[in-house]
Scaffold this active site. Structure first.
Site, PDB file in Angstrom:
ATOM      1  N   HIS A 105       0.942  -0.994  -0.028  1.00  0.00           N
ATOM      2  CA  HIS A 105      -0.073   0.036   0.116  1.00  0.00           C
ATOM      3  C   HIS A 105       0.905   1.540  -0.181  1.00  0.00           C
ATOM      4  O   HIS A 105       1.908   0.740   0.470  1.00  0.00           O
ATOM      5  CB  HIS A 105      -0.931  -0.210   1.186  1.00  0.00           C
ATOM      6  CG  HIS A 105      -0.366  -0.051   2.927  1.00  0.00           C
ATOM      7  ND1 HIS A 105       0.133  -1.024   3.291  1.00  0.00           N
ATOM      8  CD2 HIS A 105       0.154   1.353   3.253  1.00  0.00           C
ATOM      9  CE1 HIS A 105       1.399  -0.047   4.488  1.00  0.00           C
ATOM     10  NE2 HIS A 105       1.082   0.543   4.291  1.00  0.00           N
ATOM     11  N   ASP A 107      -0.294   5.158   2.367  1.00  0.00           N
ATOM     12  CA  ASP A 107      -0.922   5.686   3.490  1.00  0.00           C
ATOM     13  C   ASP A 107      -1.839   6.159   2.603  1.00  0.00           C
ATOM     14  O   ASP A 107      -1.483   7.579   1.558  1.00  0.00           O
ATOM     15  CB  ASP A 107      -0.065   6.157   4.255  1.00  0.00           C
ATOM     16  CG  ASP A 107       1.085   5.398   4.893  1.00  0.00           C
ATOM     17  OD1 ASP A 107       0.663   4.132   5.203  1.00  0.00           O
ATOM     18  OD2 ASP A 107       2.285   5.961   4.948  1.00  0.00           O
ATOM     19  N   HIS A 256       4.890  -0.117   0.458  1.00  0.00           N
ATOM     20  CA  HIS A 256       5.498  -0.431   0.967  1.00  0.00           C
ATOM     21  C   HIS A 256       4.345  -1.857   1.589  1.00  0.00           C
ATOM     22  O   HIS A 256       3.396  -1.314   1.992  1.00  0.00           O
ATOM     23  CB  HIS A 256       5.958  -0.032   2.400  1.00  0.00           C
ATOM     24  CG  HIS A 256       4.639   0.883   2.801  1.00  0.00           C
ATOM     25  ND1 HIS A 256       3.836   2.404   2.292  1.00  0.00           N
ATOM     26  CD2 HIS A 256       4.176   0.878   4.418  1.00  0.00           C
ATOM     27  CE1 HIS A 256       3.686   2.452   3.082  1.00  0.00           C
ATOM     28  NE2 HIS A 256       3.684   2.335   4.445  1.00  0.00           N
ATOM     29  N   ARG A 272       3.871   6.638  14.600  1.00  0.00           N
ATOM     30  CA  ARG A 272       4.184   7.120  12.551  1.00  0.00           C
ATOM     31  C   ARG A 272       3.310   8.443  12.524  1.00  0.00           C
ATOM     32  O   ARG A 272       2.569   9.184  13.514  1.00  0.00           O
ATOM     33  CB  ARG A 272       3.196   6.654  12.102  1.00  0.00           C
ATOM     34  CG  ARG A 272       3.175   7.023  10.447  1.00  0.00           C
ATOM     35  CD  ARG A 272       2.613   6.061   9.638  1.00  0.00           C
ATOM     36  NE  ARG A 272       1.093   6.766   8.878  1.00  0.00           N
ATOM     37  CZ  ARG A 272       0.739   6.513   8.601  1.00  0.00           C
ATOM     38  NH1 ARG A 272       0.092   4.815   8.567  1.00  0.00           N
ATOM     39  NH2 ARG A 272      -0.653   7.446   8.166  1.00  0.00           N
TER      40      ARG A 272
END
Ligand code: OGA
Ligand code: MN
Length: 298
Positions: A105, A107, A256, A272
């Protein structure tokens, strides 16, 4: 101390040596970090035992961190800019972010403002497993034939967070609420990176449901081919986490995946920040396969 850039992969990934993120960085150093990020797509900064406030401060030097993610109960209690990607219990329940990113994917590709980058800090890592892999999506595009590139260049593909296998394992009430707020979004299959001007493939197994204008069968075949093409090992850097690593990736040209080869009885706790990107895409409705066929037929 001068900054050293040490390559970690053939086509993607580099370590930045010489940074101390407990200190504020001068303009020249920030410019070097930006340059290295654009050149290497994924940057690793080891040994940063920083506080969440220092993580946010570093992120603010590189962009504009998103505040208050849709899953707000997984935001850091004192810092709305930080999403906890964790398998700790949250409010007495297993965290819904414990299986984040189990398919390839980029983000939030299913939103109208997909983030330029994400910056992940490892606070607790399992004894074994839990690596993250990153694929260079410029390389994925550039290694296609000119005929395939020309075919894909004008196309749009629909991204929907509901496509992710993880949704079946999440709390149905939360998923339903997200569904109302987050319609599918059509994105260009090939994105032009707003800073480098280079073309990158922008389809991702977790989110991309179909390519517009093709029959469902054509779309499935082309997407399956592209997904396999993006996971080819030649395009990948695989990160083996150490405690207090910072890893930052450019969502505009990187796909990723978070590998689940550890047990949730081993804590894995990552923080994150997500840097807001330029607007991209347009809203679609959630169609059935029959609707898609009608659309493809014209
Ligand atoms: C993310 C993500 C990967 C990981 O935080 O966006 O995909 O290995 N995480 O935790
Ligand atoms: Mn991710």
């Amino acid at each position: 101390m001068p900054l050293t850039v040490k390559r970690l992969g053939n086509l993607i990934g580099a370590e930045l040596i010489g940074l101390d993120l407990t200190q504020s960085l001068d303009e020249a150093t920030v410019a070097e970090v930006r340059r290295a990020w654009l050149d290497n797509l994924v940057l690793v900064i080891r040994g940063q035992d920083i506080t969440p406030a220092q993580h946010v401060a570093f992120s603010e030097r590189l962009g504009d961190p998103e505040r208050g993610n849709a899953l707000s109960h997984y935001n850091h209690p004192e810092h709305a800019e930080i999403l906890m990607v964790t398998n700790h219990m949250i409010n007495g329940k297993p965290s819904e972010t414990r299986n984040t990113g189990r398919q390839w994917h980029s983000d939030l590709s299913y939103t109208l403002r997909p983030p330029m980058g994400s910056i992940l800090h490892a606070r607790e890592i399992p004894e074994v497993g839990g690596d993250t892999m990153f694929s260079n999506m410029y390389a994925a595009y550039e290694t296609l034939s000119p005929a395939m590139q020309a075919f894909l260049d004008p196309l749009q593909a629909v991204h929907d967070f509901m496509n992710s296998k993880d949704m079946a394992r999440r709390d149905p009430v939360t998923v339903e609420a997200m569904k109302q707020r987050t319609p599918p979004v059509a994105q260009p299959v090939v994105r032009v990176h707003p800073e480098t001007g280079r073309r990158a493939l922008y389809v991702h197994e977790a989110a991309t449901t179909h390519i517009e204008g093709l029959t469902p069968e054509e779309s499935r075949a082309i997407l399956d081919f592209l997904f396999r093409h993006c996971e080819t090992h030649e395009h990948i850097y695989r990160h083996r986490w150490q405690l207090h690593d910072i890893v930052m990736w450019d969502n505009r040209c990187v796909s990723h995946i978070a590998l689940f080869d550890y047990s949730h009885s081993s804590p894995r706790h990552m923080l994150r920040t997500t840097l807001i990107g330029t607007p991209s895409g347009s809203v679609r409705s959630r169609g059935t396969p029959a609707d898609l066929r009608a659309v493809a037929a014209g």
